[in-house]
Design a protein around this motif. Structure first.
Motif, PDB file in Angstrom:
ATOM      1  N   LEU A 294       4.747   1.560   0.058  1.00 31.83           N
ATOM      2  CA  LEU A 294       3.512   0.786   0.188  1.00 31.83           C
ATOM      3  C   LEU A 294       2.973   0.342  -1.168  1.00 31.83           C
ATOM      4  O   LEU A 294       1.941  -0.324  -1.231  1.00 31.83           O
ATOM      5  CB  LEU A 294       2.440   1.633   0.888  1.00 31.83           C
ATOM      6  CG  LEU A 294       2.603   1.850   2.386  1.00 31.83           C
ATOM      7  CD1 LEU A 294       1.616   2.885   2.878  1.00 31.83           C
ATOM      8  CD2 LEU A 294       2.414   0.551   3.133  1.00 31.83           C
ATOM      9  N   THR A 295       3.654   0.711  -2.231  1.00 33.17           N
ATOM     10  CA  THR A 295       3.110   0.470  -3.564  1.00 33.17           C
ATOM     11  C   THR A 295       2.668  -0.982  -3.793  1.00 33.17           C
ATOM     12  O   THR A 295       1.574  -1.203  -4.293  1.00 33.17           O
ATOM     13  CB  THR A 295       4.120   0.912  -4.633  1.00 33.17           C
ATOM     14  OG1 THR A 295       4.618   2.194  -4.250  1.00 33.17           O
ATOM     15  CG2 THR A 295       3.479   0.996  -5.992  1.00 33.17           C
ATOM     16  N   PRO A 296       3.469  -1.990  -3.402  1.00 31.85           N
ATOM     17  CA  PRO A 296       3.013  -3.356  -3.693  1.00 31.85           C
ATOM     18  C   PRO A 296       1.818  -3.786  -2.848  1.00 31.85           C
ATOM     19  O   PRO A 296       1.230  -4.829  -3.115  1.00 31.85           O
ATOM     20  CB  PRO A 296       4.231  -4.229  -3.361  1.00 31.85           C
ATOM     21  CG  PRO A 296       5.267  -3.343  -2.817  1.00 31.85           C
ATOM     22  CD  PRO A 296       4.766  -1.956  -2.755  1.00 31.85           C
ATOM     23  N   LEU A 297       1.491  -3.004  -1.843  1.00 29.49           N
ATOM     24  CA  LEU A 297       0.427  -3.423  -0.914  1.00 29.49           C
ATOM     25  C   LEU A 297      -0.884  -2.707  -1.166  1.00 29.49           C
ATOM     26  O   LEU A 297      -1.860  -2.917  -0.447  1.00 29.49           O
ATOM     27  CB  LEU A 297       0.865  -3.152   0.536  1.00 29.49           C
ATOM     28  CG  LEU A 297       2.229  -3.680   0.941  1.00 29.49           C
ATOM     29  CD1 LEU A 297       2.573  -3.224   2.349  1.00 29.49           C
ATOM     30  CD2 LEU A 297       2.231  -5.197   0.877  1.00 29.49           C
ATOM     31  N   LEU A 298      -0.924  -1.876  -2.184  1.00 30.21           N
ATOM     32  CA  LEU A 298      -2.066  -0.973  -2.344  1.00 30.21           C
ATOM     33  C   LEU A 298      -3.411  -1.674  -2.421  1.00 30.21           C
ATOM     34  O   LEU A 298      -4.430  -1.110  -2.036  1.00 30.21           O
ATOM     35  CB  LEU A 298      -1.873  -0.100  -3.596  1.00 30.21           C
ATOM     36  CG  LEU A 298      -1.029   1.147  -3.354  1.00 30.21           C
ATOM     37  CD1 LEU A 298      -0.806   1.904  -4.638  1.00 30.21           C
ATOM     38  CD2 LEU A 298      -1.691   2.044  -2.321  1.00 30.21           C
ATOM     39  N   ASP A 299      -3.434  -2.908  -2.928  1.00 31.49           N
ATOM     40  CA  ASP A 299      -4.734  -3.557  -3.102  1.00 31.49           C
ATOM     41  C   ASP A 299      -5.059  -4.557  -2.009  1.00 31.49           C
ATOM     42  O   ASP A 299      -5.989  -5.343  -2.119  1.00 31.49           O
ATOM     43  CB  ASP A 299      -4.798  -4.211  -4.479  1.00 31.49           C
ATOM     44  CG  ASP A 299      -4.767  -3.149  -5.567  1.00 31.49           C
ATOM     45  OD1 ASP A 299      -5.546  -2.182  -5.442  1.00 31.49           O
ATOM     46  OD2 ASP A 299      -3.949  -3.250  -6.497  1.00 31.49           O
ATOM     47  N   ARG A 300      -4.289  -4.499  -0.936  1.00 31.07           N
ATOM     48  CA  ARG A 300      -4.580  -5.394   0.186  1.00 31.07           C
ATOM     49  C   ARG A 300      -5.554  -4.747   1.151  1.00 31.07           C
ATOM     50  O   ARG A 300      -5.670  -3.544   1.218  1.00 31.07           O
ATOM     51  CB  ARG A 300      -3.296  -5.673   0.960  1.00 31.07           C
ATOM     52  CG  ARG A 300      -2.292  -6.421   0.171  1.00 31.07           C
ATOM     53  CD  ARG A 300      -1.855  -7.640   0.933  1.00 31.07           C
ATOM     54  NE  ARG A 300      -0.793  -8.277   0.198  1.00 31.07           N
ATOM     55  CZ  ARG A 300       0.429  -8.449   0.685  1.00 31.07           C
ATOM     56  NH1 ARG A 300       0.688  -8.054   1.901  1.00 31.07           N
ATOM     57  NH2 ARG A 300       1.341  -9.023  -0.029  1.00 31.07           N
ATOM     58  N   LYS A 301      -6.178  -5.617   1.946  1.00 36.52           N
ATOM     59  CA  LYS A 301      -6.996  -5.128   3.049  1.00 36.52           C
ATOM     60  C   LYS A 301      -6.115  -5.034   4.297  1.00 36.52           C
ATOM     61  O   LYS A 301      -5.167  -5.813   4.430  1.00 36.52           O
ATOM     62  CB  LYS A 301      -8.144  -6.105   3.315  1.00 36.52           C
ATOM     63  CG  LYS A 301      -9.222  -6.111   2.237  1.00 36.52           C
ATOM     64  CD  LYS A 301     -10.338  -5.146   2.601  1.00 36.52           C
ATOM     65  CE  LYS A 301     -11.374  -5.034   1.513  1.00 36.52           C
ATOM     66  NZ  LYS A 301     -12.266  -6.185   1.442  1.00 36.52           N
ATOM     67  N   PRO A 302      -6.428  -4.113   5.198  1.00 33.81           N
ATOM     68  CA  PRO A 302      -5.613  -3.951   6.409  1.00 33.81           C
ATOM     69  C   PRO A 302      -5.420  -5.258   7.180  1.00 33.81           C
ATOM     70  O   PRO A 302      -4.369  -5.481   7.765  1.00 33.81           O
ATOM     71  CB  PRO A 302      -6.411  -2.955   7.246  1.00 33.81           C
ATOM     72  CG  PRO A 302      -7.213  -2.191   6.264  1.00 33.81           C
ATOM     73  CD  PRO A 302      -7.498  -3.117   5.120  1.00 33.81           C
ATOM     74  N   ALA A 303      -6.439  -6.123   7.175  1.00 32.15           N
ATOM     75  CA  ALA A 303      -6.333  -7.366   7.938  1.00 32.15           C
ATOM     76  C   ALA A 303      -5.163  -8.217   7.459  1.00 32.15           C
ATOM     77  O   ALA A 303      -4.649  -9.040   8.200  1.00 32.15           O
ATOM     78  CB  ALA A 303      -7.637  -8.160   7.830  1.00 32.15           C
TER      79      ALA A 303
END
Ligand SMILES: Nc1ncnc2c1ncn2[C@@H]1O[C@H](COP(=O)(O)OP(=O)(O)OP(=O)(O)O)[C@@H](O)[C@H]1O
Ligand SMILES: [Mg+2]
Lengths: 331, 401
Positions: free
Chosen positions: B124-133
């Motif tokens: 999940l490292t590249p997604l850490l700063d995304r919002k769930p939406a």
């Protein structure tokens, strides 16, 4: 942010950038403009139909709101006192200078602001409490809701009279509680009573709006927070409130706009005595009692502008979404 | 990490619904237990009681040897994963995963380190700063898992965590869950609706029906030695075939011919209140094309001939549906199973599902001769649902003594 190399990741990235650059009301607009480019024949016909279906409502709106507003603006630029109809003439912004340099206007403005801020803040807290109670109660839900809504159902003027009589020395039960004092003859206590009457009356409305927001919070989210170790208060502040934020902002917007135009309670309770007039009250006094259409209209236009500014601040700065629209944050 | 013990746990809702009844279950430390059963059988309720999200009406729940009936969820130190993922929409992936740690008042550095670690495990490292939406279903699912594993809780509770994923992703995530659980060795209770998940994931499977536990055991044991009609029909895909069988002169009259019965089963059928009609159950893989078996095997079973309805060639073998005549097997359990499986449940007796070797020359439309293994037959009492062929917990077939 590091860009994911996978196609799926890249796909989502563009969406996210859009959401980031303008999270607020700009998002739907951006999305719409992005979509506008390749319109199929079908889509265009659909859009045309949309406009056609809106047209009657839009026309009526124009007739009943745009026309009076424009007419007020026109009146506000004239010296126009019905007692001296001969002196009517176009004077540009002179009325605005008169009103904005007048200390009565600013006193009324201050009173209105005070009432707005205090009542909306108190209503938010009480309304939230009431909403939580109504949301949670399993037994007699209908009865609780009905009971809570009674104040909102009573005509404001009638309710205001009952408050006035209650505070009338000698006969009023509330006045008697306080040794027959006459609180409606003093400024501070008058304002307090006006605010009390306002709060009593509109808290149920606030509660209803907030309850709609509570329904937006999925049960699983609160359960997840529970197992994650949140206390009831943490669940409320860290999960419920953020998720409900759109609903809270809408409720605040509605109530702020409403409260800023406070009139009936003041009219009945004090008639504006002891510097308790709101802006609506003095606009009414100038326009209807004083028959000064020029000054009265100027005040009305100023009220309209203030209300518009409040709405603008809520929508643009706080990102209040119109009820029903998707703010792009929720799933 | 800890063991979980349910001691006669029941749940009665205020409206009188008894959702869970006297459930006894001992889950060992580090064990992976699957709760499975049809919709509304009380799986979620059981899980919620373990989590502390529902009060326990009666009985005792112990986690790590300590009675926790009256403890709030936050004091039980368990993590839960929901079917809806239940990610906080206002927080980024990083904040979502850090949430339980922040509530536990860990310092920022430790939190960061743990979140990064969990993110790495789950990619999940590249997604850490995304919002769930802005995540796909599978990514959300992984975030939900991440939020559970960061705190190293005593147990994981998962309520149909993969049900919202499409079939392919589900298979993929199934291995992720399995690997993760083995790596961490954390006690896990996993609720599912899905046969395959139940069979492949857990150390032990608990089959529930109407709030009561039907059978507990390793998947293979439930498959081979079902204690009752419900378990037999629930486990296995395609499902076990059920046929009506009338007891007559020491044998069973069925649509497949007269099936002989052994001494032990006969003794059970001798009592005054013994049922005169039974339900015969046999799994699709215990049939074979009669032309393809050797004499030794042939002796252990019997043969019948029936019209072929449909042939589905799977490459490795063939699913062949035969039309058989005769009375439908009927029992409350079978109706329930049919309702849960939808209209495609074929255990009713109208058509027989068999799995034959790929070399079989079976043709649609014609008649074909098929052998089936008598040692693999189960006989059920239609009234109680009990498996009469079980001997000391083992299925012995109809002919065994
Ligand atoms: N709050 C409640 N009040 C009354 N009855 C309830 C309540 N919650 C659940 N039930 C009932 O309890 C039973 C078990 O529900 P539960 O949610 O545990 O089923 P489940 O096995 O998880 O089903 P599914 O596979 O559909 O999720 C159901 O019959 C349900 O109707
Ligand atoms: Mg469930």
């Amino acid at each position: 942010m590091s860009i994911n190399a996978t196609p799926a990741g890249a796909d989502v990235t563009t969406e996210e950038t859009a959401a980031r650059t303008g999270r607020h009301a700009a998002v739907p607009a951006q999305r719409a403009s992005r979509r506008r480019a390749p319109l199929s024949e079908n889509k265009r016909a659909e859009r045309r139909l949309g406009w056609l279906l809106c047209a009657p409502a839009a026309l009526v709106m124009l007739l009943v709101t745009a026309y009076p507003i424009l007419y007020s603006v026109w009146l506000s630029m004239q010296r126009f006192d019905l007692r001296f109809p001969d002196q009517r003439e176009f004077i540009g912004l002179e009325n605005y200078v008169t009103v904005l340099t007048n200390e009565f206007w600013w006193t009324a403005f201050g009173v209105t602001m005070l009432i707005t801020v205090v009542t909306v803040a108190v209503e938010l807290v009480l309304g939230m409490g009431l909403a939580l109670v109504m949301h949670r109660t399993l037994v007699g839900r209908g009865i609780v809701r009905t009971a809570a809504l009674i104040p909102y159902g009573i005509v404001t003027v009638v309710a205001a009279f009952s408050w006035r009589y209650a505070w009338t020395p000698g006969t009023g039960y509330l006045a008697n509680l306080f040794d027959g004092s006459a609180p409606l003859t003093e400024r501070a206590s008058s304002l307090a009573i006006i605010m009390l009457a306002e709060i009593w009356k509109t808290t149920p409305f606030m509660a209803l709006l907030l309850m709609a927001g509570l329904a937006l919070v999925p049960d699983d989210l609160l359960k997840a927070a529970s197992t994650d170790g949140a206390t009831a208060w943490q669940r409320f502040t860290k999960v419920m409130l953020p998720v409900m934020k759109p609903a809270i902002l809408v409720a605040l917007l509605f109530r702020t706009l409403d409260a800023f135009r406070v009139f009936d309670n003041i009219y009945i309770l004090t008639s504006g005595a002891n510097e308790t007039s709101s802006v609506s009250m003095i606009a009414y006094n100038n326009l209807i009692r004083g028959l000064n259409l020029g000054i009265g209209s100027t005040m009305s236009v100023l009220i309209f502008i203030t209300v518009a500014i409040i709405a603008f601040v809520f929508v643009k700065l706080f990102g209040t979404a119109a009820p029903g629209s998707d703010d792009g944050e929720r799933r | 990490m800890a063991d979980i013990v349910l001691d006669k746990v029941s749940k009665k809702f205020p409206d009188g619904t008894v959702a869970v009844q006297d459930v006894d279950l001992e889950i060992a430390d580090g064990e992976f237990v699957i709760l499975v059963g049809p919709s509304g059988c009380g799986k979620s309720t059981t899980l919620n009681m373990i989590a502390g999200l529902e009060d326990i009406s009666s009985g005792e729940l112990r986690i790590g040897g300590e009675r926790v009936n009256d403890k709030a969820p936050r004091d039980r130190d368990i993590a839960m994963v929901f079917q809806s993922y239940a990610l906080y929409p206002n927080m980024t992936v990083r904040e979502n995963m850090a949430f339980p740690l922040r509530l536990a008042k860990l310092d920022r550095e430790t939190i960061n380190q743990k979140v990064e670690e969990a993110a790495k495990v789950l990619e999940l490292t590249p997604l850490l700063d995304r919002k769930p939406a802005n995540l796909s279903g599978g990514q959300r699912q992984r975030v939900a898992m991440g939020r559970a594993i960061v705190r190293q809780p005593k147990a994981f509770l998962m309520d149909e965590p993969l049900s919202n994923l499409d079939a392919k992703l589900r298979v993929q995530m199934r291995t992720v869950v399995s690997r993760l659980q083995k790596q961490l060795g954390t006690t896990t209770v996993y609720v599912t609706h899905d046969q395959t998940e139940a069979m492949t994931l857990g150390d032990r499977v608990v089959i529930m029906r109407g709030g009561a536990v039907q059978q507990v055991g390793p998947p293979q044991e439930l498959y081979d030695h079902p204690r009752n009609l419900f378990v037999a029909g629930f486990i296995g895909s395609p499902a076990m075939n059920f046929l009506h069988a009338a007891v007559q002169d020491g044998s069973l009259r069925t649509a497949l011919g007269d099936v002989p019965i052994g001494d032990r089963v006969r003794r059970q059928l001798e009592g005054a209140d013994a049922p005169r009609e039974l339900i015969l159950g046999i799994r699709p893989e215990h049939f074979e094309d009669a032309a393809l078996i050797d004499d030794d095997t042939r002796r252990r079973g019997m043969e019948f001939e029936a019209p072929v309805e449909i042939v589905e060639s799977m490459g490795s073998d063939k699913y062949v549906y035969f039309g058989v005549e005769g009375e439908r097997a009927s029992a409350a359990e079978l109706e329930e199973l049919a309702a849960d499986a939808g209209a495609d449940f074929t255990g009713g007796g109208a058509s027989l599902v068999t799995r034959l070797s790929a070399e079989s020359a079976v043709r649609e439309g014609g008649n074909h001769r098929v052998w089936f293994n008598l040692e693999k037959i189960h006989l059920f009492d239609p009234n109680t649902g009990r498996n009469l062929t079980l001997h000391e917990g083992r299925a012995a077939g109809a002919v065994a003594d």
